[in-house]
Design an enzyme around this catalytic site. Structure first.
Site, short mmCIF file in Angstrom:
data_model
loop_
_atom_site.label_atom_id
_atom_site.label_comp_id
_atom_site.label_asym_id
_atom_site.label_seq_id
_atom_site.Cartn_x
_atom_site.Cartn_y
_atom_site.Cartn_z
N ASP A 1 0.82 -1.25 0.00
CA ASP A 1 -0.15 -0.05 0.03
C ASP A 1 0.88 1.35 -0.09
O ASP A 1 1.73 1.29 1.01
CB ASP A 1 -0.86 -0.13 1.24
CG ASP A 1 -1.97 1.18 1.41
OD1 ASP A 1 -2.99 0.99 2.02
OD2 ASP A 1 -1.53 2.16 0.78
N ASP B 1 0.18 7.39 -9.45
CA ASP B 1 -0.48 7.02 -10.65
C ASP B 1 -1.55 6.11 -10.02
O ASP B 1 -1.59 4.72 -10.35
CB ASP B 1 0.65 6.19 -11.70
CG ASP B 1 -0.28 5.76 -12.82
OD1 ASP B 1 0.31 4.77 -13.74
OD2 ASP B 1 -1.58 6.04 -13.15
N SER B 2 -2.45 6.63 -9.26
CA SER B 2 -3.33 5.85 -8.61
C SER B 2 -4.72 5.71 -9.35
O SER B 2 -4.93 6.59 -10.47
CB SER B 2 -3.95 6.64 -7.23
OG SER B 2 -4.47 7.86 -7.67
N1 SAM Z 1 -4.33 5.84 -14.85
C1 SAM Z 1 -5.13 5.18 -14.07
C2 SAM Z 1 -6.34 6.01 -13.61
O1 SAM Z 1 -6.02 7.37 -13.76
O2 SAM Z 1 -7.27 5.74 -13.23
C3 SAM Z 1 -4.34 4.43 -13.10
C4 SAM Z 1 -3.83 3.31 -13.42
S1 SAM Z 1 -2.97 2.21 -12.44
C5 SAM Z 1 -3.52 0.73 -12.89
C6 SAM Z 1 -3.78 2.59 -10.87
C7 SAM Z 1 -3.08 1.58 -10.05
O3 SAM Z 1 -3.08 2.08 -8.55
C8 SAM Z 1 -3.85 0.28 -9.70
O4 SAM Z 1 -3.01 -0.73 -10.32
C9 SAM Z 1 -4.40 0.18 -8.54
O5 SAM Z 1 -4.28 -1.19 -7.92
C10 SAM Z 1 -3.29 0.95 -7.59
N2 SAM Z 1 -3.50 1.52 -6.38
C11 SAM Z 1 -4.73 1.55 -5.71
N3 SAM Z 1 -4.61 1.91 -4.57
C12 SAM Z 1 -3.24 1.97 -4.14
C13 SAM Z 1 -2.52 1.83 -3.10
N4 SAM Z 1 -3.20 2.32 -1.82
N5 SAM Z 1 -1.14 2.03 -3.01
C14 SAM Z 1 -0.58 1.34 -4.01
N6 SAM Z 1 -1.14 1.17 -5.09
C15 SAM Z 1 -2.45 1.57 -5.36
#
Ligand code: SAM
Length: 284
Positions: free
Chosen positions: A145, A163-164
């Site tokens: 996380d 890039d969340s």
């Molecule tokens: N570009 C995309 C958008 O704007 O919606 C985001 C792409 S990227 C695939 C988003 C990533 O953030 C996902 O793989 C998700 O699993 C990850 N994610 C979500 N919450 C998170 C957290 N608390 N810590 C790390 N990664 C996280």
């Protein structure tokens, strides 16, 4: 854990509801991957117009055809404005696109902290052109996380890229004031944070909510724009956050060769905001 899928029962169409009354749909040539992780529903389909499409909880994350619009605009304004970005942190970004762009710069080390290992594995298989980045010796992949990582890490960073996914499920914490205060404390002097901030039209309340706390934390809490055809209503917002770097005062942007979207003119234009948004951000 409420997760949402986009595929219809007959798996002939995937729909993202951007609002309860409107959205985007993709006819399905074939379903490449569907699965549920402990965080979200993961779907990868192939569509005639956009190629491979990754959806998380029914929301489009990346498509083969327009991913570079998003990844270049998320990464290069910060990386090209910083005088010498050596240590870079990416939070999220499981598809590998942001990491690919960061490694186009002469960085010493890039950490990518993604909460969901299933997303990484699914993308490793179905988004092969994004995988070279993971093989780069400068890249360190951490499945954790982002909030927990940033609270515990002793590292300091020149540039931090968020890039969340949108503020649903595991990503909610990444859109909160406490997280941005913690990011600031892990930035080296002169450092920059760049974060995806959501849709220009549909997420205005979030831009205003964040602007109130971001301007207390950073001297330059700037918002910039860029088109992403498959994201809610096509125009996306990003945060450029720094104490020392004014993105429009950088004399020479250090831009890697071979980019398909980003250039110095796009950089300048991106920070030009429409009146309605300027008014909202200034509390008008
Ligand atoms: N570009 C995309 C958008 O704007 O919606 C985001 C792409 S990227 C695939 C988003 C990533 O953030 C996902 O793989 C998700 O699993 C990850 N994610 C979500 N919450 C998170 C957290 N608390 N810590 C790390 N990664 C996280």
């Amino acid at each position: 854990m409420k997760t949402t899928r986009s595929l219809n029962v007959r798996r002939t169409e995937a729909r993202e509801y951007q609002t309860p009354a409107s959205g985007i749909f993709f006819t399905v040539k074939n379903v490449l991957y569907t699965g549920k992780s402990s965080f979200q529903t993961i779907e990868i389909i192939r569509n005639k117009d956009y190629g491979r499409v990754l959806l998380l909880d029914g929301l489009v994350q990346t498509t083969e055809r327009d991913e570079f619009y998003y990844h270049e605009m998320l990464v290069h304004p910060a990386m090209s404005s910083h005088p010498k970005p050596e240590h870079v942190l990416i939070v999220g970004g499981g598809d590998g696109g942001a990491l690919r762009e960061v490694l186009k710069h002469p960085v010493k080390k890039a950490w990518m902290v993604e909460i969901d290992g299933h997303v990484i594995e699914a993308c490793r298989t179905h988004f092969p052109w994004l995988q070279d980045a993971f093989k780069d010796p400068r890249a360190e992949l951490v499945v954790a996380d982002g909030k927990v990582f940033i609270d515990a890490t002793p590292e300091m960073f020149d540039v931090i890229i968020i890039d969340s996914s949108d503020p649903v499920g595991p990503s909610v914490v990444l859109h909160e004031e406490a997280f941005y205060r913690k990011l600031k404390s892990r930035l080296k002097p002169g450092g920059v944070v760049a974060a995806q901030a959501g849709s220009l039209m549909l997420h205005q309340a979030s831009h205003v909510r964040k602007s109130v706390f971001l301007r207390k934390i950073f001297r330059h809490p700037d918002l910039y724009l860029g088109p992403v055809p498959t994201y809610p209503v096509g125009m996306w917002c990003y945060n450029f956050l720094s104490d020392r770097i004014d993105p429009l005062a950088v004399r020479r942007l250090k831009i890697p060769k071979g980019l398909r979207f980003y250039n110095p003119d796009i950089h300048r234009a991106a920070f030009a905001l429409p009146n309605f948004l300027k008014d909202q951000l200034s509390g008008g």
